[in-house]
Design an enzyme around this catalytic site. Structure first.
Site, PDB file in Angstrom:
ATOM      1  N   ARG A 239       0.843  -1.190   0.000  1.00 16.94           N
ATOM      2  CA  ARG A 239       0.000   0.000   0.000  1.00 16.94           C
ATOM      3  C   ARG A 239       0.882   1.246   0.000  1.00 16.94           C
ATOM      4  NH1 ARG A 239      -3.753  -2.050   5.050  1.00 16.94           N
ATOM      5  NH2 ARG A 239      -4.781  -3.788   3.957  1.00 16.94           N
TER       6      ARG A 239
ATOM      7  N   ASP B 231       1.062   5.607   0.135  1.00 20.75           N
ATOM      8  CA  ASP B 231       0.323   6.748   0.683  1.00 20.75           C
ATOM      9  C   ASP B 231      -0.062   7.746  -0.404  1.00 20.75           C
ATOM     10  OD1 ASP B 231       0.537   5.786   3.273  1.00 20.75           O
ATOM     11  OD2 ASP B 231       2.411   6.848   3.661  1.00 20.75           O
TER      12      ASP B 231
ATOM     13  N   ARG C 262      10.587   7.146   3.694  1.00 22.69           N
ATOM     14  CA  ARG C 262      10.603   8.608   3.817  1.00 22.69           C
ATOM     15  C   ARG C 262      11.355   9.055   5.064  1.00 22.69           C
ATOM     16  NH1 ARG C 262       4.443  10.176   3.353  1.00 22.69           N
ATOM     17  NH2 ARG C 262       5.297  12.229   3.893  1.00 22.69           N
TER      18      ARG C 262
END
Length: 290
Positions: free
Chosen positions: A71, A73, A218
């Protein structure tokens, strides 16, 4: 007896799917800025999954629910996301690609389709995943592809970033690099490699791991950027890792430069070869020069 996973990730016993049902895998790319993430949300919220399931259901002429390799974002992109679904529809690979693409919004495109063995699962069969984080390192913000790159105006020292990145390779507790809302049952992951390269004003961070935590790439990129700016020592990366404390790390880097570029599966499934991308970075995996 083998385990078979439904599109909702429920395990059912059996060696094969119900009679007349086939399992199909797809690879797709998408521009994350067009969606609120991959995973389906409440009705009316644009997500990659909802757009793809709608298009697949039209081609299959039946409701389709799918499972994905990872998944992503909101505002995060993919060049090789892999999904699978079960269907009673008998369609050719060309019908799945051309037909589904004709019903998808401009920000999503199917790259290939293949019928796969019943035991294949887009998420649970994956051995490793690779992300690329792309930084536009220039005093001047980009006008073109501004939503596909992360802009950093301060000069970045790639050698320092590379030295810091090597401290993360191996199996570790990555609690300091995951989001507070991460739902993973444990924070242990194995990073198999981290490569960095500069291409003009672009700096590419490429990370391969068995799996990733929420915001892990990130957060790693944010730490490495702080080291690259000279705002922290190279050894600070190890200190952050050892702390297992998210508050000890840097701020989460923006989503715009993040791409899911490769998902590796056992050869037995015979899936097509991957080109990592995005299109303005044509190098294959491992081609980064030192």
């Amino acid at each position: 007896m083998q385990k078979i996973y439904t599109p909702n990730c429920e395990i059912v016993a059996g060696m094969q799917l119900p009679e007349g049902v086939r399992r199909v895998a797809l690879s797709l790319e998408y521009h994350g800025g067009s969606f609120r993430g991959f995973q389906q949300q409440e009705e009316g919220v644009p997500t990659v999954q909802s757009a793809l399931q709608h298009a697949l259901s039209k081609v299959a002429n039946e409701p389709i629910t799918l499972a994905c390799a990872g998944r992503t974002d909101a505002a995060v992109h993919a060049t090789n996301q892999v999904v699978h679904f079960d269907t009673r529809a008998d369609r050719t690979a060309k019908a799945w690609t051309a037909g589904v693409n004709a019903n998808l919004p401009a920000g999503v495109s199917i790259k290939w389709a293949a019928e796969v063995a019943p035991e294949f699962h887009a998420r649970f069969s994956a051995r490793e995943r690779t992300y690329r984080y792309i930084i536009f390192n220039s005093p001047f913000r980009p006008a073109l592809q501004h939503d596909q790159l992360t802009w950093c105006r301060e000069p970045l020292d790639v050698d320092r970033m590379r030295a810091g990145a090597q401290q993360l390779i191996g199996e570790h507790n990555f609690n300091a690099f995951r989001a507070a809302q991460c739902q993973a049952r444990h924070p242990v992951r194995e990073i198999k490699r981290i490569d960095l390269a500069r291409r003009g004003d672009l700096i590419i961070i490429e990370i391969t791991a068995n799996a990733f935590l929420h915001h892990m790439v990130r957060n790693i990129s944010g730490v490495l950027m702080r080291v690259g700016k000279g705002w922290a020592n190279v050894d600070w990366v190890s200190e952050v890792l050892a702390s297992q404390d998210r508050t000890k790390a840097a701020e989460t880097a923006p989503p715009y430069g993040l791409y899911l570029v490769h998902v590796a599966y056992p050869a037995q499934f015979g899936l097509p070869e991957f080109q990592p991308g995005p299109c303005f970075l044509a190098e294959k995996l491992g081609d980064f020069s030192r």
